[in-house]
Design an enzyme around this catalytic site. Structure first.
Site, PDB file in Angstrom:
ATOM      1  N   SER A  81      47.775  17.182  53.635  1.00 35.58           N
ATOM      2  CA  SER A  81      48.065  16.474  52.383  1.00 35.58           C
ATOM      3  C   SER A  81      49.517  16.604  51.960  1.00 35.58           C
ATOM      4  CB  SER A  81      47.175  17.028  51.263  1.00 35.58           C
ATOM      5  OG  SER A  81      45.811  16.914  51.584  1.00 35.58           O
TER       6      SER A  81
ATOM      7  N   HIS B 215      42.167  17.814  45.162  1.00 41.76           N
ATOM      8  CA  HIS B 215      41.369  18.568  46.134  1.00 41.76           C
ATOM      9  C   HIS B 215      40.802  19.855  45.543  1.00 41.76           C
ATOM     10  CE1 HIS B 215      42.018  15.948  49.530  1.00 41.76           C
ATOM     11  NE2 HIS B 215      43.318  15.958  49.325  1.00 41.76           N
TER      12      HIS B 215
END
Length: 311
Positions: A169, A247
């Site tokens: 990410s 997340h």
């Protein structure tokens, strides 16, 4: 003179907006969604929409039909949520790479190399997720999609036994955070040239710092990045970085910070090339979610490089 088209936002308008928001949540609730795996055999209009949306919203845009085929090959997957009344309109989608290198990839190059191995895949890497409808951004479709894809991959007998589910990410707010530190005259060990380069980002169009200059400041930049990831908070409880907040709120833990994981110009301008692996441990998702949403506690995986957070 007041325009006849202007109106005062009064209580009745507020009530109407609240009601519209409630209706949207009902119409696009998770129970109404169905998940589909997209392939090259999917309708052409769906593939064209996916390509268009990826260029608008994804950190890894699909640039050509050749690129599309690569994203949909055997060891790559794209899953999306659809609404029954919008059959070929992906509302949110996630891209996954299946790697068999036996370790978690620390860069996009490593991820691609892990796909080329002849070993069966052991790790699923979520490397891009995008919502395609700005009007639905307040809904939690992306969080539910990742959890649903975890189940889909776990139950897919054609893959084999996947042992880990991680992300690769971006940190899209890191450079802005550094610029705020510089403007506030907070002492750092960054070189003058590095400070000047960070200051130019966003001011000089299309400017990105040299990778060699970034490398010379690695020790201090890693320290600052860990502070940004683990300590910088919004409202004292939420991670300042929007991708991290997404997340962590969804039950992931921080696994590893990756140096120079993505050296594309846009990533250099946003995060100086740094990326993060978040890990989704299915047995710990609910507990991680509870700790983060209630207490702002960011769970670090006990393994790879988590100790650097205390530097």
């Amino acid at each position: 003179k007041r325009s006849p088209f202007c109106f005062r936002q009064d209580e009745s308008l507020d009530e109407m907006l609240i009601e519209l928001s409630r209706l949207l949540r009902d119409w696009f609730s998770i129970g109404m969604m169905h998940i589909r795996r997209i392939s090259m055999g999917s309708p052409a209009d769906l593939l064209l929409k996916l390509m268009k949306y990826s260029r608008m919203y994804s950190p890894k845009p699909i640039l050509s039909w050749e690129d599309m085929e690569k994203r949909l090959e055997k060891r790559r997957r794209i899953y999306a949520y659809f609404h029954p009344l919008l059959e070929n309109e992906p509302l949110v989608y996630v891209e996954v790479a299946l790697v068999g290198s036996g370790s978690v990839p620390a860069s996009f190059l490593e991820m691609e190399q892990g796909q080329e191995t002849t070993y069966p895949p052991t790790t699923a890497v979520f490397y891009a997720i995008a919502s395609t409808q700005t009007g639905l951004r307040g809904l939690t479709l992306g969080e539910f999609l990742i959890r649903r894809v975890l189940d889909e991959l776990s139950n897919d007998g054609s893959i084999g036994n996947l042992s880990r589910f991680v992300t690769l990410s971006p940190l899209p707010g890191f450079v802005v955070y550094l610029q705020q530190i510089i403007r506030s005259n907070t002492p750092t060990c960054l070189s003058r040239e590095m400070i000047a380069a960070i200051t130019r980002i966003g001011v000089q169009e299309d400017f990105a710092p040299r990778t060699g200059l970034i490398e010379l400041n690695r020790t201090e930049l890693e320290k600052l990045c860990f502070d940004y990831l683990l300590k910088a908070k919004r409202r004292r409880i939420r991670a300042l970085d929007p991708v991290a907040n997404f997340h962590l709120r969804n039950g992931a833990s921080v696994l590893r910070l990756n140096w120079m994981a993505d050296t594309e110009k846009q990533r250099l301008r946003e995060s100086l090339g740094m990326c993060v692996n978040y890990e989704y441990d299915k047995d710990m998702i609910e507990e991680n979610h509870r700790l983060y949403t209630l207490h702002g506690h960011i769970v670090q995986n006990g393994g790879e490089k988590a100790d650097k957070a205390d530097r």
